[in-house]
Write an enzyme that holds these catalytic residues in place. Structure first.
Site, PDB file in Angstrom:
ATOM      1  N   ASN A   1      39.415  32.614  46.059  1.00 12.56           N
ATOM      2  CA  ASN A   1      38.445  33.282  46.927  1.00 12.56           C
ATOM      3  C   ASN A   1      37.274  33.674  46.039  1.00 12.56           C
ATOM      4  O   ASN A   1      37.372  34.608  45.252  1.00 12.56           O
ATOM      5  CB  ASN A   1      39.108  34.521  47.553  1.00 12.56           C
TER       6      ASN A   1
ATOM      7  N   LYS B   1      34.475  34.967  46.847  1.00 13.83           N
ATOM      8  CA  LYS B   1      33.690  36.120  47.310  1.00 13.83           C
ATOM      9  C   LYS B   1      32.191  35.761  47.265  1.00 13.83           C
ATOM     10  O   LYS B   1      31.848  34.634  47.565  1.00 13.83           O
ATOM     11  CB  LYS B   1      34.038  37.358  46.475  1.00 13.83           C
TER      12      LYS B   1
ATOM     13  N   HIS C   1      40.115  39.668  55.171  1.00 17.99           N
ATOM     14  CA  HIS C   1      40.194  40.161  53.787  1.00 17.99           C
ATOM     15  C   HIS C   1      39.880  41.666  53.767  1.00 17.99           C
ATOM     16  O   HIS C   1      39.066  42.139  54.551  1.00 17.99           O
ATOM     17  CB  HIS C   1      39.202  39.390  52.912  1.00 17.99           C
TER      18      HIS C   1
ATOM     19  N   GLU D   1      38.078  43.411  51.947  1.00 21.06           N
ATOM     20  CA  GLU D   1      36.664  43.769  51.782  1.00 21.06           C
ATOM     21  C   GLU D   1      35.933  43.691  53.114  1.00 21.06           C
ATOM     22  O   GLU D   1      34.991  44.438  53.368  1.00 21.06           O
ATOM     23  CB  GLU D   1      36.017  42.860  50.720  1.00 21.06           C
TER      24      GLU D   1
ATOM     25  N   GLU E   1      47.808  41.392  50.112  1.00 20.93           N
ATOM     26  CA  GLU E   1      46.892  41.828  49.056  1.00 20.93           C
ATOM     27  C   GLU E   1      46.799  43.350  49.060  1.00 20.93           C
ATOM     28  O   GLU E   1      46.039  43.921  49.851  1.00 20.93           O
ATOM     29  CB  GLU E   1      45.500  41.233  49.287  1.00 20.93           C
TER      30      GLU E   1
ATOM     31  N   GLY F   1      40.619  43.285  42.278  1.00 16.39           N
ATOM     32  CA  GLY F   1      39.466  43.442  41.394  1.00 16.39           C
ATOM     33  C   GLY F   1      39.585  44.622  40.445  1.00 16.39           C
ATOM     34  O   GLY F   1      38.625  45.005  39.797  1.00 16.39           O
TER      35      GLY F   1
ATOM     36  N   SER G   1      44.336  40.826  41.497  1.00 19.93           N
ATOM     37  CA  SER G   1      44.357  40.750  40.023  1.00 19.93           C
ATOM     38  C   SER G   1      45.341  39.718  39.476  1.00 19.93           C
ATOM     39  O   SER G   1      45.950  39.933  38.419  1.00 19.93           O
ATOM     40  CB  SER G   1      44.621  42.130  39.403  1.00 19.93           C
TER      41      SER G   1
ATOM     42  N   GLY H   1      40.917  36.056  43.312  1.00 21.47           N
ATOM     43  CA  GLY H   1      39.488  36.340  43.364  1.00 21.47           C
ATOM     44  C   GLY H   1      38.828  36.035  42.037  1.00 21.47           C
ATOM     45  O   GLY H   1      38.561  34.873  41.702  1.00 21.47           O
TER      46      GLY H   1
HETATM   47  P1  PGA Z   1      41.064  39.611  42.573  1.00 21.25           P
HETATM   48  O1  PGA Z   1      40.787  39.442  44.151  1.00 21.25           O
HETATM   49  O2  PGA Z   1      41.925  38.446  42.161  1.00 21.25           O
HETATM   50  O3  PGA Z   1      39.707  39.591  41.940  1.00 21.25           O
HETATM   51  O4  PGA Z   1      41.772  40.911  42.391  1.00 21.25           O
HETATM   52  C1  PGA Z   1      41.767  38.940  45.003  1.00 21.25           C
HETATM   53  C2  PGA Z   1      41.208  38.837  46.403  1.00 21.25           C
HETATM   54  O5  PGA Z   1      40.434  39.721  46.794  1.00 21.25           O
HETATM   55  O6  PGA Z   1      41.506  37.884  47.147  1.00 21.25           O
END
Ligand code: PGA
Length: 252
Positions: free
Chosen positions: A11, A13, A98, A100, A170, A176, A216, A237
């Site tokens: 992903n 983003k 997601h 976010e 998630e 993140g 992460s 991500g």
């Molecule tokens: P991250 O994000 O791997 O940067 O923690 C995962 C995601 O939001 O899908």
């Protein structure tokens, strides 16, 4: 061991331009061309989809979007992109709900459901995201949150539709932040989700559905996560932006 084929998804983003997308694929494709153990999916921003689809043509890497609108007919919806448009652009999947989007763009379980139905009606594979926030975990509400997100956002799907989705667990506090869930914490949540699926759709559906872990995931922790029987892949991500790093995650 289960018969579920892992799905390793990136992903991106709001990262990368079309030129950077082409550059990524040039480096990434040779590193995963022999990776038949898993399905591989990259989800770039909308403006990069054409570059990604053209770069990935003829390869074993699929391309998906990060969101779709729930209205499937063309119309006056400034700023939105429909699932049929995403399909026509050459994508095969779309991330839905997601955290976010839930956090910053008013996404709810009800809109997650509508978007998922639009994606399915257009022949896209929806990767439907669920997960608890830090305060919810700390107050012991993780399973309640997952139950609500499942019940309101996923369980209204017909059994036929459910068979065509992927779920991504998630935990919001792990996204993140560099704070990955321990393989055991993730496995607990995945077991909880699989039992919710079993209660609603039956044992076969629960055994068949792929549940990805996201938050992460890095080259150095992916192996421990993927060793859990209920974890069927990763939604990555930050670490999916680097072709070499993401290839090593795909080839865990
Ligand atoms: P991250 O994000 O791997 O940067 O923690 C995962 C995601 O939001 O899908």
């Amino acid at each position: 061991m289960s018969a579920r084929k892992p799905l390793m998804a990136g992903n991106w983003k709001m990262f990368k331009t079309p030129a950077q997308t082409a550059e990524f694929f040039e480096k990434f494709l040779p590193l995963v061309s022999a990776s038949t153990h898993a399905d591989v999916l990259i989800c770039p921003p909308f403006v990069d989809l054409a570059a990604a689809v053209s770069a990935a043509a003829g390869s074993n890497v699929a391309v998906g979007a990060q969101n779709c609108f729930w209205e499937t007919k063309e119309g006056a919806f400034t700023g939105e992109v429909s699932a049929p448009m995403i399909k026509a652009a050459g994508c095969s999947a779309v991330i839905i709900g997601h955290s976010e989007r839930r956090q910053f763009f008013g996404e709810t379980d009800a809109t997650v459901l509508k978007r998922t139905q639009a994606a399915l009606a257009s022949g896209l594979l929806p990767v439907v995201c669920v997960g608890e926030r830090l305060e919810e975990r700390e107050s012991g509400k993780t399973e309640d949150v997952l139950r609500t997100q499942f019940t309101d956002g996923i369980a209204p799907l017909s059994a036929d539709d459910f068979a065509k989705i992927v779920i991504a667990y998630e935990p919001v506090w792990a996204i993140g932040t560099g704070k990955v869930a321990t393989p055991e914490m993730a496995a607990d949540a995945h077991r909880c989700l699989r039992s919710l699926v079993e209660a609603k759709y039956g044992k076969d559906a629960a055994q068949a559905v792929r549940i990805l872990y996201g938050g992460s995931v890095k080259p150095d922790n992916v192996k421990g996560l993927m060793a859990q029987v209920d974890i069927d892949g990763s939604l990555v991500g930050g670490a999916s932006l680097d072709p070499v790093g993401f290839a090593s995650i795909v080839n865990f």
